[in-house]
Design a protein around this motif. Structure first.
Motif, PDB file in Angstrom:
ATOM      1  N   GLY A 173       0.836  -1.195   0.000  1.00  0.00           N
ATOM      2  CA  GLY A 173       0.000   0.000   0.000  1.00  0.00           C
ATOM      3  C   GLY A 173       0.866   1.238   0.000  1.00  0.00           C
ATOM      4  O   GLY A 173       2.076   1.174  -0.241  1.00  0.00           O
ATOM      5  N   LYS A 174       0.254   2.358   0.272  1.00  0.00           N
ATOM      6  CA  LYS A 174       0.978   3.630   0.332  1.00  0.00           C
ATOM      7  C   LYS A 174       1.054   4.071   1.785  1.00  0.00           C
ATOM      8  O   LYS A 174       0.035   4.180   2.469  1.00  0.00           O
ATOM      9  N   ALA A 175       2.269   4.324   2.245  1.00  0.00           N
ATOM     10  CA  ALA A 175       2.473   4.731   3.625  1.00  0.00           C
ATOM     11  C   ALA A 175       2.592   6.248   3.736  1.00  0.00           C
ATOM     12  O   ALA A 175       3.157   6.907   2.861  1.00  0.00           O
ATOM     13  N   GLU A 176       2.038   6.780   4.798  1.00  0.00           N
ATOM     14  CA  GLU A 176       2.208   8.163   5.223  1.00  0.00           C
ATOM     15  C   GLU A 176       1.781   9.180   4.158  1.00  0.00           C
ATOM     16  O   GLU A 176       2.560  10.049   3.752  1.00  0.00           O
ATOM     17  N   THR A 177       0.544   9.064   3.738  1.00  0.00           N
ATOM     18  CA  THR A 177      -0.058  10.111   2.910  1.00  0.00           C
ATOM     19  C   THR A 177      -0.515  11.241   3.834  1.00  0.00           C
ATOM     20  O   THR A 177      -1.364  11.047   4.701  1.00  0.00           O
ATOM     21  N   ARG A 178       0.047  12.411   3.647  1.00  0.00           N
ATOM     22  CA  ARG A 178      -0.306  13.557   4.487  1.00  0.00           C
ATOM     23  C   ARG A 178      -1.462  14.301   3.842  1.00  0.00           C
ATOM     24  O   ARG A 178      -1.373  14.739   2.695  1.00  0.00           O
ATOM     25  N   VAL A 179      -2.551  14.426   4.585  1.00  0.00           N
ATOM     26  CA  VAL A 179      -3.718  15.123   4.061  1.00  0.00           C
ATOM     27  C   VAL A 179      -4.291  16.026   5.152  1.00  0.00           C
ATOM     28  O   VAL A 179      -4.471  15.600   6.295  1.00  0.00           O
TER      29      VAL A 179
ATOM     30  N   ASP B 158      -5.827  17.156  10.490  1.00  0.00           N
ATOM     31  CA  ASP B 158      -4.492  16.967   9.916  1.00  0.00           C
ATOM     32  C   ASP B 158      -4.096  15.512  10.135  1.00  0.00           C
ATOM     33  O   ASP B 158      -3.917  15.081  11.279  1.00  0.00           O
ATOM     34  N   TYR B 159      -3.983  14.745   9.031  1.00  0.00           N
ATOM     35  CA  TYR B 159      -3.781  13.307   9.127  1.00  0.00           C
ATOM     36  C   TYR B 159      -2.502  12.857   8.422  1.00  0.00           C
ATOM     37  O   TYR B 159      -2.064  13.456   7.428  1.00  0.00           O
ATOM     38  N   ASN B 160      -1.971  11.756   8.914  1.00  0.00           N
ATOM     39  CA  ASN B 160      -0.934  10.985   8.241  1.00  0.00           C
ATOM     40  C   ASN B 160      -1.504   9.580   8.075  1.00  0.00           C
ATOM     41  O   ASN B 160      -1.688   8.866   9.066  1.00  0.00           O
ATOM     42  N   VAL B 161      -1.817   9.175   6.843  1.00  0.00           N
ATOM     43  CA  VAL B 161      -2.596   7.962   6.584  1.00  0.00           C
ATOM     44  C   VAL B 161      -1.738   6.918   5.875  1.00  0.00           C
ATOM     45  O   VAL B 161      -1.105   7.213   4.855  1.00  0.00           O
ATOM     46  N   SER B 162      -1.733   5.703   6.428  1.00  0.00           N
ATOM     47  CA  SER B 162      -1.034   4.585   5.794  1.00  0.00           C
ATOM     48  C   SER B 162      -2.028   3.489   5.460  1.00  0.00           C
ATOM     49  O   SER B 162      -2.849   3.107   6.308  1.00  0.00           O
ATOM     50  N   VAL B 163      -1.963   2.990   4.229  1.00  0.00           N
ATOM     51  CA  VAL B 163      -2.879   1.959   3.729  1.00  0.00           C
ATOM     52  C   VAL B 163      -2.089   0.697   3.439  1.00  0.00           C
ATOM     53  O   VAL B 163      -1.045   0.749   2.781  1.00  0.00           O
ATOM     54  N   ALA B 164      -2.581  -0.447   3.934  1.00  0.00           N
ATOM     55  CA  ALA B 164      -1.973  -1.750   3.639  1.00  0.00           C
ATOM     56  C   ALA B 164      -3.066  -2.696   3.165  1.00  0.00           C
ATOM     57  O   ALA B 164      -4.072  -2.878   3.852  1.00  0.00           O
ATOM     58  N   LEU B 165      -2.871  -3.286   1.979  1.00  0.00           N
ATOM     59  CA  LEU B 165      -3.867  -4.155   1.360  1.00  0.00           C
ATOM     60  C   LEU B 165      -3.339  -5.579   1.266  1.00  0.00           C
ATOM     61  O   LEU B 165      -2.177  -5.805   0.934  1.00  0.00           O
ATOM     62  N   SER B 166      -4.219  -6.545   1.548  1.00  0.00           N
ATOM     63  CA  SER B 166      -3.908  -7.961   1.359  1.00  0.00           C
ATOM     64  C   SER B 166      -4.994  -8.571   0.480  1.00  0.00           C
ATOM     65  O   SER B 166      -6.123  -8.095   0.453  1.00  0.00           O
ATOM     66  N   GLY B 167      -4.632  -9.646  -0.236  1.00  0.00           N
ATOM     67  CA  GLY B 167      -5.643 -10.283  -1.086  1.00  0.00           C
ATOM     68  C   GLY B 167      -5.029 -11.223  -2.091  1.00  0.00           C
ATOM     69  O   GLY B 167      -4.015 -11.884  -1.838  1.00  0.00           O
TER      70      GLY B 167
ATOM     71  N   THR C  21      -4.033   4.379  -4.155  1.00  0.00           N
ATOM     72  CA  THR C  21      -4.459   4.419  -2.755  1.00  0.00           C
ATOM     73  C   THR C  21      -4.211   5.802  -2.164  1.00  0.00           C
ATOM     74  O   THR C  21      -5.021   6.309  -1.381  1.00  0.00           O
ATOM     75  N   LYS C  22      -3.097   6.428  -2.544  1.00  0.00           N
ATOM     76  CA  LYS C  22      -2.836   7.799  -2.086  1.00  0.00           C
ATOM     77  C   LYS C  22      -3.914   8.747  -2.598  1.00  0.00           C
ATOM     78  O   LYS C  22      -4.454   9.577  -1.843  1.00  0.00           O
ATOM     79  N   ASN C  23      -4.262   8.621  -3.871  1.00  0.00           N
ATOM     80  CA  ASN C  23      -5.288   9.489  -4.452  1.00  0.00           C
ATOM     81  C   ASN C  23      -6.643   9.267  -3.786  1.00  0.00           C
ATOM     82  O   ASN C  23      -7.427  10.213  -3.619  1.00  0.00           O
ATOM     83  N   THR C  24      -6.916   8.021  -3.408  1.00  0.00           N
ATOM     84  CA  THR C  24      -8.179   7.710  -2.743  1.00  0.00           C
ATOM     85  C   THR C  24      -8.264   8.421  -1.400  1.00  0.00           C
ATOM     86  O   THR C  24      -9.306   8.970  -1.034  1.00  0.00           O
ATOM     87  N   VAL C  25      -7.167   8.404  -0.653  1.00  0.00           N
ATOM     88  CA  VAL C  25      -7.147   9.093   0.642  1.00  0.00           C
ATOM     89  C   VAL C  25      -7.464  10.567   0.461  1.00  0.00           C
ATOM     90  O   VAL C  25      -8.311  11.135   1.173  1.00  0.00           O
ATOM     91  N   ASN C  26      -6.829  11.201  -0.499  1.00  0.00           N
ATOM     92  CA  ASN C  26      -7.068  12.625  -0.735  1.00  0.00           C
ATOM     93  C   ASN C  26      -8.500  12.895  -1.194  1.00  0.00           C
ATOM     94  O   ASN C  26      -9.146  13.834  -0.719  1.00  0.00           O
ATOM     95  N   ALA C  27      -9.001  12.067  -2.116  1.00  0.00           N
ATOM     96  CA  ALA C  27     -10.354  12.267  -2.621  1.00  0.00           C
ATOM     97  C   ALA C  27     -11.404  12.032  -1.537  1.00  0.00           C
ATOM     98  O   ALA C  27     -12.402  12.761  -1.447  1.00  0.00           O
TER      99      ALA C  27
ATOM    100  N   ILE D 181      -3.896   5.652  10.949  1.00  0.00           N
ATOM    101  CA  ILE D 181      -3.986   7.109  10.866  1.00  0.00           C
ATOM    102  C   ILE D 181      -3.367   7.743  12.104  1.00  0.00           C
ATOM    103  O   ILE D 181      -3.664   7.345  13.234  1.00  0.00           O
ATOM    104  N   GLU D 182      -2.517   8.711  11.871  1.00  0.00           N
ATOM    105  CA  GLU D 182      -2.047   9.596  12.926  1.00  0.00           C
ATOM    106  C   GLU D 182      -2.746  10.938  12.739  1.00  0.00           C
ATOM    107  O   GLU D 182      -2.792  11.460  11.619  1.00  0.00           O
TER     108      GLU D 182
END
Length: 302
Positions: free
Chosen positions: A11-17, A31-40, A60-66, A103-104
């Motif tokens: 996934g994408k780690a530490e997306t700042r939004v 104010d967030y720092n978002v990390s996404v991890a996907l399994s499958g 995944t980064k774009n999804t967090v922002n959107a 999320i932080e």
């Protein structure tokens, strides 16, 4: 020799939004720092390099922002934002069977202007970092709130004595010491629909009150007292996990200068330090804990 692929995720780690809410006055900000991890279903990616099932980490980064815009109400709280993201990745992306969102949240306080809170100006609060971890596998939803970098200290009401000694023991027992720690705490919710901010504020208030008022014979004892009080006040919390580094404060020897030091001047050591960790469980919910390996990474929380 047989070789197989074990647990994997990406996934994408530490997306700042940062999301500013301008629909009312005063403005609000998160104010967030978002990390996404996907399994499958990603075995072919590893075995043959076939990326047909690979949702790009950029997506995944774009999804967090959107989602910060499209799901603005959910984005007001890290737990609800994490739930929205996790359910999207699993329910709307066929190869994904499990998503973990970490999320932080960095708190901001309003600046004062002419003695009143300014509606549009903020100062970053350094008191602590609020955290949330959401894990979803299409059926099970685990929501964990948390706090980290919450440094607390008490100048007395802390003892440490009666401990096991061997020939390497040099620490002297004490009946009055400075006790300080930087709290990392996580607590598992059994109710995944609630007022997240109210619950978080109550946990931090309870933890702070117990730390301040508890006459401690060991940091372990204080840790347990904090977790016990949190669960007693919020019985919907299934368990609390703590990681507490002991921020040692050593009395400085001032005798070479003809001065007596009655627990007044200390050296604050940054290492080596004691590290106290533990889990305080609500026994009523033990049967609802996820299977080992399903949603828990040792040392990383739910």
């Amino acid at each position: 020799m047989a070789v197989s692929l074990g647990h994997n995720q990406y996934g994408k780690a530490e997306t700042r939004v940062v999301r500013v809410y301008r629909d009312s006055d005063p403005h609000e900000i998160v104010d967030y720092n978002v990390s996404v991890a996907l399994s499958g279903d990603f075995e072919d990616i590893h075995h043959t390099g076939d990326n047909a099932n690979c949702l790009t980490t950029d997506a995944t980064k774009n999804t967090v922002n959107a989602f910060a815009k499209e799901h603005g109400e959910a984005a007001r709280q890290p737990e609800s934002f994490g739930i929205a993201l996790a359910k999207h990745f699993v329910d709307d992306t066929a190869p994904v069977s499990r998503a973990r969102i970490k999320i932080e949240m960095y708190p901001w306080n309003r600046l004062q202007h002419d003695g009143t809170p300014h509606p549009h100006a903020f100062a970053r609060s350094g008191e602590f970092v609020r955290t949330a971890t959401v894990t979803y596998d299409g059926e099970n939803l685990y929501v964990v709130s948390g706090v980290k970098d919450y440094t607390v200290l008490k100048t007395t009401d802390s003892e440490f004595h009666g401990f096991l000694t061997d020939r390497y023991t040099t620490l002297q027992p004490t009946t009055d010491r400075v006790m300080a720690t930087s709290v990392t705490g996580q607590w598992l919710h059994t109710d995944t629909e609630q007022d997240w901010s109210k619950s978080f504020d109550q946990v931090v208030a309870t933890m702070s009150s117990v730390f301040a008022g508890h006459h401690s014979l060991a940091l372990q004892q204080t840790m347990y007292a904090m977790g016990e009080a949190i669960i007693t006040e919020q019985p919907e919390i299934g368990e609390v996990r703590f990681s507490l580094p002991n921020k040692h404060h050593f009395v400085v020897d001032l005798s070479p200068f003809g001065l007596e030091n009655d627990n007044e001047v200390f050296y604050a050591a940054d290492r080596a330090y004691g590290l106290i960790e533990g889990t305080i469980r609500n026994d009523a919910f033990l049967d609802r804990a996820p299977a080992a390996g399903a949603a828990f990474d040792p040392g990383q929380g739910w």
